[in-house]
Design a protein around this motif. Sequence first.
Motif: not given
Length: 398
Positions: A342-364
């Motif tokens: 997951l960290d490698e994907a975020a470093a490569d610019g693939r933010l699907g997990v970060s925006s779709s899941i983590r971002g939504r949970l953070r907003d909540c």
Amino acid sequence: MTDRGQPDERPDERPDERPDEPGVVEAFWKGIDVLRPLALAYAVYAAWSRQEQMVRPEVAWAVLGVMAAWTAFLVVHRRRTLALVLVELALAAGAILATRVVDREPVIHAGAPTVPAFWPAAAVVSAAVLLGRKGGFLAALLIGVVDLLEVQDPTFHTVNNVVLLLLIGTLIGYAVDLAREGHTKLRAALALEARVRERERLARTVHDGVLQTLAFINRRGSQLGGEAADLGGMAAEQERRLRALVTATDADDELPPDGEVDLRVLLSPHAGERVQMVAPADPVLVPAPTATELAAAVGAALDNVRQHAGDGAQAWVLVEDEGDTVELTVRDNGAGMPPGRLDEAAADGRLGVSSSIRGRLRDCGGDAEWVVREGSGVTVRMRAPKRVPHSASGGERV
């Protein structure tokens, strides 16, 4: 409160024909249009009958002339705005104070009527109809204070008139407020009924067309076997999800935007042949915005399962209501992923997990945790409070 002179009103449209005001309010406006000239006629009669007692009767007739001009103007000018009500209140107050110029002090103290008599009551009622109980109370308070200033030495009769004026302004305003609130609720109920009927019509259309087609593809694919069977299985899963969608209770149609919805209802469309849903028997009530974000986060996690877990992978969604918080677990038995992926994907610019899941949970105001082991599937634990804090920190655990 609704202003009777809104910009989108047609110039030739009468205020009592506007559809956005309840009938009770329109009836009040019509009653005021009758009250004002009747009150003017009484004021003219009172002035005529006692003009010999006046020191300056010409002032009284000038004041009555202004009142008559204003009354005639409002007969022609059908739109009622806050500015017009304020002008009418100012005219009423000025007419009352003009009594001190017209009459002698002993006549005023003896309880003689003011020059406008009860004509100012029309201004008070207009404020009550336009602005509700608060506007009616304030307008009556203004006229009452002016009455006390005019008489200077209040008698029981004066105080009684002021109290009656306060009651009239407040009660009529309260009645108007109730009428407008009821009218708003009625329009919302009619809109809800229209949406429900439209949804039922779409559900029948989907059932008679799309669902039947998907069922045929599933049945025919199973008969042909091979890749066609896989296609039939996909069609069957989509049929189940679509059927759940068109038959589920639409919580947004039944509750206000800040109301609570059953999270199980929003998650039920995700259940299918490869996704098992485990939820409490009782409703899991969550504020609608939070429930929408949580359901979207679960959908994103299941999309990752379909894309990366491998053919034939199964997924389970567990819903737990912990009182002040809700916890969702999405687990699969697929190929899993190596630690650190997951960290490698975020470093490569693939933010699907970060925006779709983590971002939504953070907003909540919640967080998400991944438990990954290569070859043993992936588990995503999402936890969020039912009431989002004013400043959600959105702490994350990875």
